[in-house]
Design an enzyme around this catalytic site. Sequence first.
Site, mmCIF file in Angstrom:
data_model
loop_
_atom_site.group_PDB
_atom_site.id
_atom_site.type_symbol
_atom_site.label_atom_id
_atom_site.label_comp_id
_atom_site.label_asym_id
_atom_site.label_seq_id
_atom_site.Cartn_x
_atom_site.Cartn_y
_atom_site.Cartn_z
ATOM 1 N N VAL A 118 -9.004 -29.477 6.303
ATOM 2 C CA VAL A 118 -9.938 -30.204 7.164
ATOM 3 C C VAL A 118 -10.005 -29.514 8.531
ATOM 4 O O VAL A 118 -8.997 -29.401 9.229
ATOM 5 C CB VAL A 118 -9.510 -31.672 7.329
ATOM 6 N N GLN A 127 7.774 -38.064 7.193
ATOM 7 C CA GLN A 127 7.704 -37.176 6.026
ATOM 8 C C GLN A 127 9.126 -36.825 5.608
ATOM 9 O O GLN A 127 9.936 -36.380 6.419
ATOM 10 C CB GLN A 127 6.917 -35.902 6.368
ATOM 11 N N THR A 186 7.560 -35.701 0.229
ATOM 12 C CA THR A 186 6.923 -34.472 -0.258
ATOM 13 C C THR A 186 7.495 -34.143 -1.625
ATOM 14 O O THR A 186 8.701 -33.900 -1.768
ATOM 15 C CB THR A 186 7.177 -33.300 0.712
ATOM 16 N N HIS A 206 -0.239 -27.836 -0.257
ATOM 17 C CA HIS A 206 0.601 -26.921 0.506
ATOM 18 C C HIS A 206 1.809 -26.440 -0.294
ATOM 19 O O HIS A 206 2.231 -25.297 -0.171
ATOM 20 C CB HIS A 206 1.084 -27.593 1.796
ATOM 21 N N SER A 245 7.518 -34.804 10.811
ATOM 22 C CA SER A 245 8.239 -33.974 9.857
ATOM 23 C C SER A 245 9.739 -34.239 9.901
ATOM 24 O O SER A 245 10.313 -34.537 10.953
ATOM 25 C CB SER A 245 7.990 -32.499 10.168
ATOM 26 N N LYS A 261 3.391 -37.185 -1.306
ATOM 27 C CA LYS A 261 2.569 -36.094 -0.789
ATOM 28 C C LYS A 261 2.688 -34.874 -1.702
ATOM 29 O O LYS A 261 3.787 -34.400 -1.983
ATOM 30 C CB LYS A 261 3.016 -35.714 0.622
ATOM 31 N N TYR A 270 11.888 -34.963 2.948
ATOM 32 C CA TYR A 270 12.355 -34.117 1.857
ATOM 33 C C TYR A 270 13.628 -34.743 1.308
ATOM 34 O O TYR A 270 14.443 -35.275 2.064
ATOM 35 C CB TYR A 270 12.668 -32.698 2.347
#
Length: 822
Positions: A287, A134, A162, A253, A113, A229, A136
């Site tokens: 999951v 990941q 994302t 999400h 993240s 994502k 932003y």
Amino acid sequence: MTEAQARGDVVDLADFARLAQQRLEPGVWDFVAGAAGEERTLAANRAAFDRLHLVPRVLTGSARPSAETRVLGRTWAAPLGIAPTAYHTLVDPDGEVATAAAAGSAGLPFVVSTFAGRSFEDIAKAASAPLWLQVYCFRDRATTRRLIERAEQAGFDALVLTVDAPRLGRRQRDIRNGFQLPVGISAANLAGTDGRSPSDHARDEFDAGLDWSVVSWLRSISPLPILLKGILHPADARRAVDVGVNGVLVSNHGGRQLDGVPATVDVLPAIAAEVAGAVPVLLDGGVRRGVDVLIALALGADAVLVGRPVLHGLAVDSQRGVQQVMDILVDELLDAMLLSGTATVADAGPQLLLEPGPSASRGPARAAPRPEPAASGPSVGLRRQDLHASLSDPVLDTMNFLNEVTTRFPRAVSFGPGRPFGPLFPDPTLMFDHARRYLAHLEADGSSPEQIRELLFQYGPASGIIGDLIAESLRRDEGSEVSPDAVVVTTGAQEAMLLTVRALIAGPDDVLLVSTPCYVGITGVARLLGVTVVPVPEGPSGVDPATVESVARAELARGRRPRAYYVVPDHSNPSGNTISMAARTALLDLAARYDFLILEDSPYRLVSPGRQLPTLKGMDERRRVVQLGSYSKTFFPGLRVGFVVADQPVTDGAGQQTLLADEIAKLKSMVTLNTAPLSQVIVGGMLLAGGGSATTHTAESSRFYGDAMESTLRLLERWFPAERRESIGVRWNAPAGGFFLSLEVPFRADEAALARSAEDFGVIWTPMSYFYPDGGGQTSIRLSVSYLSPAQLEEGVARLARFVTAEAGRCQQIGPAALPPP
């Protein structure tokens, strides 16, 4: 072997969640669990997975299936990776370093993240499997550039942008908890994040105006592969391929602030078909089992990611806990592959599913053109994502789940259904007497035989034919002076809710306040109509007018108009609480001051013992109350007769006035036309038999339900005397009537606990979390005492006590506690 494994506590990922909740501070646990919208999203994802089933195959010769796969040129030990989650250091000091080491040991990738609690460099040193970042995109692009450059220099393999979270939205639990990051916990790769949460940072710093050009910008600053994502629509997946991304992640999400966001596996087949093998398709969301991984592969995914279970494992046993979480999933995947005859990951396809639905097959076949609509012939089925979003809402699955549990365990004692007690129903032959009595009443009023035949057998007025008798019964039984013209007879109180909410909520800025925990029927109505529900939390004693005022003022400050407030004032479903006289007066004053209507739904007062407090409608001098009623509890549910009393004047543009009841009747004429006249005739006859009162028919049932509640409370006292319930951490309220009471327990009372209760102890109850539209009630259960005989109550409370005590001992990690007879 991990510490938890050595104790024998861990069987599946649910056990890690339970143990993690015990270890973490409540505020930290709530942060890890996420916003209420995330719980709804997870529930929708889980429900979608649970609807799909793999078909076992035999004699396939696949003795040793291989889960190995390749994604973006790297080999993974299984089609499984770790999804990005923020601040691993909140749950373990080693944080992402421990997670990376565990991922490397498992041979699985880790998506780190932006809000990692450890530096990219330290994480990379511990990693021996692929690392992805990941990303932003911040308004200050230089910040984003620096993050990517650091990750690239540390050896990361790819970027995961994302795209579905331009802001993270309000995290209600964190706000209520006043949660801030503890001192020393920060986003190690971002400056100035100490003492803040990701949502704070997002509101201040995220670029909410991104468009597709961001992909070109990322290409200009880094050679790393780019995945997007948050893809949920096939058109967005196609656009992603067209602009040159290297992969897409199906993830919902970012939609947690929306009600009814589609489940990941529901949209996966269409997205995989659209991509048609051009780039890898990964799934992130819901999951929790190895079977889920294989289902996702069968529907077109190349791999899946898991996030929150990794945090649970990390909280329980650091690196070893994460390792075991991944081992469990891989072992379950291999078992599922073996039982379904799937030798390799490449062999997974829609043929594995019992009812596969539309999907792309894996490998080269995925490049096949999309089928054109058939010109003729039978339908091949519908895709859930093409239906109304409310159909994917977990609220609509609540009753189905409870019915399914009850059916699976027919010998269990069930405190689940809030139904009347069957033996109290009247002799069926009396229905003919009641019908004749009402027909005689019509004849005495001057109706001709032809008019009576027309009334019985023809479509009738939308407002109903027994409004005068209902108004009279309300006067006699509840002291309410209402005009028959203000009464609309409905098909049960559920239709009364639907019509009233539809009439009152005019636009997107109108909201429905709901006393919470609340009856799921009103939440379901709001979901069907696309109405925004704003929970008003009850206090320990029930509705608190100060809280109602605070919520109303907050909504007005946000530019939204509280249009109505739904409440069950007497022996409410689900909590059993009753609103005090002072609070009733205060609520009526608030409704006038803030210009909203109160929707009063009180089906249990006439079947409760003793003198009842006045209804809100009976106290209503300013026409601020719309009363919703039903004869399901007072007479019997099979009648399906309810009513709404709506005497509020409505003025049109020309100055002409009608009643709100007239407007509701217009809506009813477009929904059910009219309530069945034969049912109304029987209700009318029963009211006439009681001299215009319904309570004549409820004396026996009031005694029975009052005795059932008193007996249940005595039994709880017997099984949980003060010292024992104090040591275990159990408490309950003591309603004076109605069908329900609320039991607080020291463990997570979710569907998994309910299944253990039904299977191992033979007792069924309802998780109170079902009744919180915005999350809550995780350690409370609803008990319904109305549907059981005295003997069943005694046996049921005994079983319940054994379950609660055993579960409490299980959560305290001391093994099931022995419960001696009381």
